[in-house]
Design an enzyme around this catalytic site. Structure first.
Site, mmCIF file in Angstrom:
data_model
loop_
_atom_site.group_PDB
_atom_site.id
_atom_site.type_symbol
_atom_site.label_atom_id
_atom_site.label_comp_id
_atom_site.label_asym_id
_atom_site.label_seq_id
_atom_site.Cartn_x
_atom_site.Cartn_y
_atom_site.Cartn_z
ATOM 1 N N HIS A 82 0.850 -1.188 0.000
ATOM 2 C CA HIS A 82 0.000 0.000 0.000
ATOM 3 C C HIS A 82 0.887 1.240 0.000
ATOM 4 C CE1 HIS A 82 -2.349 -3.280 1.719
ATOM 5 N NE2 HIS A 82 -3.449 -2.631 1.381
ATOM 6 N N HIS A 90 -1.862 -1.194 7.231
ATOM 7 C CA HIS A 90 -1.526 -1.465 5.833
ATOM 8 C C HIS A 90 -0.422 -0.528 5.348
ATOM 9 C CE1 HIS A 90 -4.820 1.490 5.950
ATOM 10 N NE2 HIS A 90 -4.223 2.052 4.912
ATOM 11 N N ASP A 142 -9.259 6.424 7.635
ATOM 12 C CA ASP A 142 -10.715 6.432 7.501
ATOM 13 C C ASP A 142 -11.311 5.090 7.911
ATOM 14 O OD1 ASP A 142 -11.334 9.113 6.245
ATOM 15 O OD2 ASP A 142 -9.896 8.362 4.783
ATOM 16 N N ILE A 200 -10.219 8.076 1.043
ATOM 17 C CA ILE A 200 -10.211 7.002 0.045
ATOM 18 C C ILE A 200 -10.182 5.649 0.751
ATOM 19 C CG2 ILE A 200 -8.839 5.875 -1.773
ATOM 20 C CD1 ILE A 200 -10.196 8.377 -2.755
ATOM 21 N N HIS A 257 -4.261 3.117 -3.291
ATOM 22 C CA HIS A 257 -4.401 2.503 -1.973
ATOM 23 C C HIS A 257 -3.638 1.187 -1.841
ATOM 24 C CE1 HIS A 257 -6.221 1.328 1.829
ATOM 25 N NE2 HIS A 257 -6.508 0.161 1.290
ATOM 26 N N ARG A 260 -16.818 -19.393 39.012
ATOM 27 C CA ARG A 260 -16.670 -17.933 38.964
ATOM 28 C C ARG A 260 -16.442 -17.379 40.361
ATOM 29 N NH1 ARG A 260 -22.693 -15.155 38.202
ATOM 30 N NH2 ARG A 260 -23.795 -16.467 39.699
ATOM 31 N N SER A 301 -21.466 -10.276 38.101
ATOM 32 C CA SER A 301 -21.756 -11.636 37.639
ATOM 33 C C SER A 301 -20.489 -12.445 37.390
ATOM 34 C CB SER A 301 -22.586 -11.594 36.357
ATOM 35 O OG SER A 301 -23.892 -11.126 36.613
ATOM 36 N N GLU A 320 -17.311 -5.174 24.748
ATOM 37 C CA GLU A 320 -16.453 -6.365 24.817
ATOM 38 C C GLU A 320 -15.241 -6.261 23.903
ATOM 39 O OE1 GLU A 320 -20.542 -7.652 26.121
ATOM 40 O OE2 GLU A 320 -19.755 -6.527 24.409
ATOM 41 N N HIS A 337 -28.010 -16.713 25.212
ATOM 42 C CA HIS A 337 -26.988 -16.562 26.247
ATOM 43 C C HIS A 337 -26.286 -17.881 26.571
ATOM 44 C CE1 HIS A 337 -28.624 -12.606 26.685
ATOM 45 N NE2 HIS A 337 -27.910 -12.335 27.756
ATOM 46 N N ARG A 369 -21.414 -20.656 36.166
ATOM 47 C CA ARG A 369 -22.359 -19.883 36.971
ATOM 48 C C ARG A 369 -22.880 -20.730 38.126
ATOM 49 N NH1 ARG A 369 -28.577 -18.994 35.249
ATOM 50 N NH2 ARG A 369 -29.185 -17.291 36.643
#
Length: 689
Positions: A27, A67, A169, A201, A274, A370, A397, A426, A487, A534
């Site tokens: 590039h 790039h 961009d 671009i 590009h 947990r 949790s 996340e 879930h 859990r």
């Protein structure tokens, strides 16, 4: 711009054109357009010593538009950056030689197609997937502010580095950038500067076809300081923008730079600039425009090397030497804190860290993994002061909140807090954790396993970079019950296990959780994913069953046949280990001897010597049953073509846990029946070979 500045900038452009042309791949346009900005930053502002590129208080430069890597390779070469080995020792050779540049994108060159951390010194993070670099830079800036809060003394400031990220961009379009920018604005990270290379671009054409928002207004809404440079070639305006950043003490800064992709070439300001070489005549034409000899390739005038040596080289050496002197004074005045700083840089732990790990007594009722993990984490964090992290809005949790006295919350008014509030982000959470690890903290972040999909790209990069991030995932199975299929993770375990270099742990009880953390805390060059339940898991009586220290081997014989020669092997992870133990008892009542193997970490088990693996999974015992509340993908490597797997083949259902376990066959009776069927099949002819 002085004549020397112009010559140095155009030399960078020439090297970029030549490297891409020789590789017939790459590039060229972005480096040609933004070279003046990168040159100004490196030569006039960046606090970076080429002779010691891992100096702890260096400014960080992140090429988020990865790039454009040939721009970074050119800068590393011209600045004379030294190479560093995997043990963090600075070597005598250059990080990037001219031959490396000439072999851009070729096998074993130190100049790959995108920046790769740990491959080429001077690369602060692996970039290429757009948006990852800027998000990672937020973690670096957070880490820098945290280091300052913990270690700086009034008369001895150790940490005050800035973080610069060059984005395009495409980076601005990616959702992760918005997540990270929002958090950076909330945190008021005034040590963070994003440089937005707005050349308008992308591959498909001009950004008008898809991206017409007011980026400056968007960042003002995030709480950022925004300054604009109308022409990337105006070095004075670029310098003023960086001065503006340095003067800002309350907010992160966005420097919005308007540039011309492929500047000076026949395809300037077009998509053709590009992602493809300019062609021999295109290179000659551009060089003529820039005042370079059109037929000279990889030309570096002597004055350019001298320019870089007198700029970033001299400034970096002076600043680094002053820091070394400050640190020696600091070491005398604050020896404990100085020891922490040095251990952190080498990714070492305090000498007595393992003494903090708790023990759990046998308990038939047990704990959710947990919960036991939360207890271990809190104990460990008190022994390792630079262990910190948070959750994507799920700490109550995931049980990842640090609750001991002094832990605190990391906020703009409390930058030294140990608990991060990452929000429902996340993807950015994982990338921010990567940035913190790259700054040598020991970070963790957490969420529900089902939402690991949102963070997968950043988790992958932690493995690719070989950095010890701890990804903590709870609600690990259909055990989330009433929340339903949206879930209930099914394919997520297989997806994480498919990543080379990521250790995935699914511990069976509280003692396996302790041993998991014992392994994970000591990692220096590997990330880990902890997959936790859990629901409560019985804490096994280790006077009856094998010790949980077997976790270090990835898999171990938990309960064996009385004579050590089982008829069937029951292999399980996590909550299904106790299920396999119950099935073993049912089979024993019928005179069928079974061995239960706990397999908390497949990756570690696969690394063990053949002798150990065969001792755990005897090759002549082909009657095998795998048990896991997840996709069966991957289990065939352990159960073979004559075994079976009790696993998930759908996305679950919405119902109380007990109903789900019955519906999907996670009962001792189903496991025992599957074992009987596998044993019966041993009497039949095997598959043709």
């Amino acid at each position: 711009m002085t004549d020397q500045d112009m010559l140095s900038v155009n030399t960078v452009r020439g090297l970029c054109m030549d490297a891409v042309q020789q590789a017939e791949s790459g590039h060229p346009g972005t480096p040609m357009g933004i070279a003046p900005v990168a040159y100004t930053l490196w030569q006039k502002f960046l606090r970076f010593d080429p002779e010691n590129p891992i100096w702890p208080n260096r400014d960080r430069f992140v090429l988020s538009e990865g790039h454009a890597s040939v721009l970074l390779w050119s800068l590393l070469h011209l600045a004379g950056v030294r190479a560093v080995d995997p043990d963090y020792e600075v070597l005598g050779r250059p990080a990037v030689t001219l031959d490396d540049l000439k072999n851009f994108r070729q096998l074993d060159s130190r100049c790959p197609g995108h920046p790769e951390y740990r491959w080429t010194s001077g690369v602060e993070t692996t970039t290429g997937p757009l948006g990852q670099g800027v998000a990672t830079s937020v973690g670096m800036a957070l880490a820098g502010r945290w280091l300052a809060a913990r270690y700086n003394q009034d008369d001895l400031p150790l940490f005050d580095f800035d973080v610069y990220a060059l984005a395009g961009d495409g980076c601005m379009m990616e959702g992760i950038s918005s997540e990270a920018a929002s958090l950076a604005g909330h945190q008021g990270l005034s040590n963070l500067c994003w440089i937005y290379d707005s050349n308008r671009i992308t591959i498909e054409g001009h950004t008008d076809i898809t991206f017409t928002e007011d980026v400056a207004a968007r960042f003002l809404a995030y709480g950022w300081n925004v300054t604009t440079v109308a022409d990337a070639n105006d070095l004075d305006a670029v310098a003023r923008a960086f001065h503006t950043f340095r003067a800002e003490k309350e907010r992160p800064t966005l420097v919005l730079v308007h540039s011309h992709i492929g500047y000076g070439s026949p395809v300037e300001d077009s998509p053709q600039a590009h992602g493809a070489p300019l062609g021999e005549e295109g290179v000659r034409s551009a060089k003529r425009f820039l005042g370079l000899p059109p037929d000279e390739r990889f030309l570096i005038p002597d004055t350019v090397h001298k320019d870089f040596a007198e700029g970033i080289g001299a400034r970096g050496a002076r600043l680094r030497t002053a820091w070394d002197e400050t640190f020696e004074t600091y070491r005398t005045a604050w020896p404990r804190l100085a020891d922490e700083v040095m251990r952190m840089q080498r990714r070492e732990l305090p000498e007595d860290w393992e003494s903090a790990l708790p023990e759990f007594a046998p308990d038939a009722k047990g704990l959710a993994s947990r919960d036991s993990s939360g207890r271990v984490l809190n104990a460990l964090a008190q022994s390792v002061p630079w262990l910190l992290g948070g959750s994507a809005d799920l700490a109550p949790s995931t049980k990842t909140r640090l609750t001991f006295d002094g832990a605190g919350d990391c906020q703009p008014n409390e930058p030294g807090g140990r608990n991060l509030h990452l929000g429902v982000r996340e993807h950015a959470s994982a990338a921010i954790a990567n940035g913190m690890a790259l700054t040598k903290l020991r970070p963790y972040w957490s969420g529900f396993l089902i939402f690991s999909d949102y963070a997968k790209a950043a988790i992958r990069l932690s493995a690719l970079m070989e950095i010890p991030v701890v990804h903590i995932f709870t609600h690990d199975s259909i055990g989330v019950g009433e929340d339903g299929p949206t879930h209930q993770p099914v394919e997520q375990l297989a997806g994480l296990r498919a990543m080379p270099g990521l250790l995935v742990f699914r511990p069976a009880d509280a003692e396996e959780v302790v041993e998991t953390w014992r392994v994970v805390a000591a990692l220096r060059h590997e990330p880990a994913a902890l997959v936790l339940s859990r629901q409560a898991l019985p804490t096994l009586d280790r006077s009856v069953f094998a010790p949980a220290s077997g976790v270090a081997h990835g898999a171990y014989v938990l309960a064996d046949a009385p004579d050590g020669v089982p008829q069937v092997l029951l292999l399980a992870t996590g909550s299904e280990v106790s299920l396999a133990l119950s099935a073993r008892e049912e089979l024993a009542a019928e005179g069928i001897t079974a061995r239960v193997v706990s397999m908390p970490c497949w990756e570690l088990f696969d690394r063990q010597p053949r002798e150990y693996r065969d001792a755990v999974l005897p090759p002549d015992v082909t009657a095998r049953v795998g048990v896991e509340q997840a996709s069966t993908f991957g289990w065939d490597r352990y159960v073979g073509d004559r075994g079976a797997v009790v696993g998930m083949h759908t996305y679950g259902a919405s119902a109380p846990l007990k109903n789900l376990l019955t519906k999907f066959g996670f009962t001792p009776q189903r496991v025992a029946q599957t074992a009987r069927e596998v044993l019966a099949a041993q009497q039949e002819p095997g598959p043709l070979t």
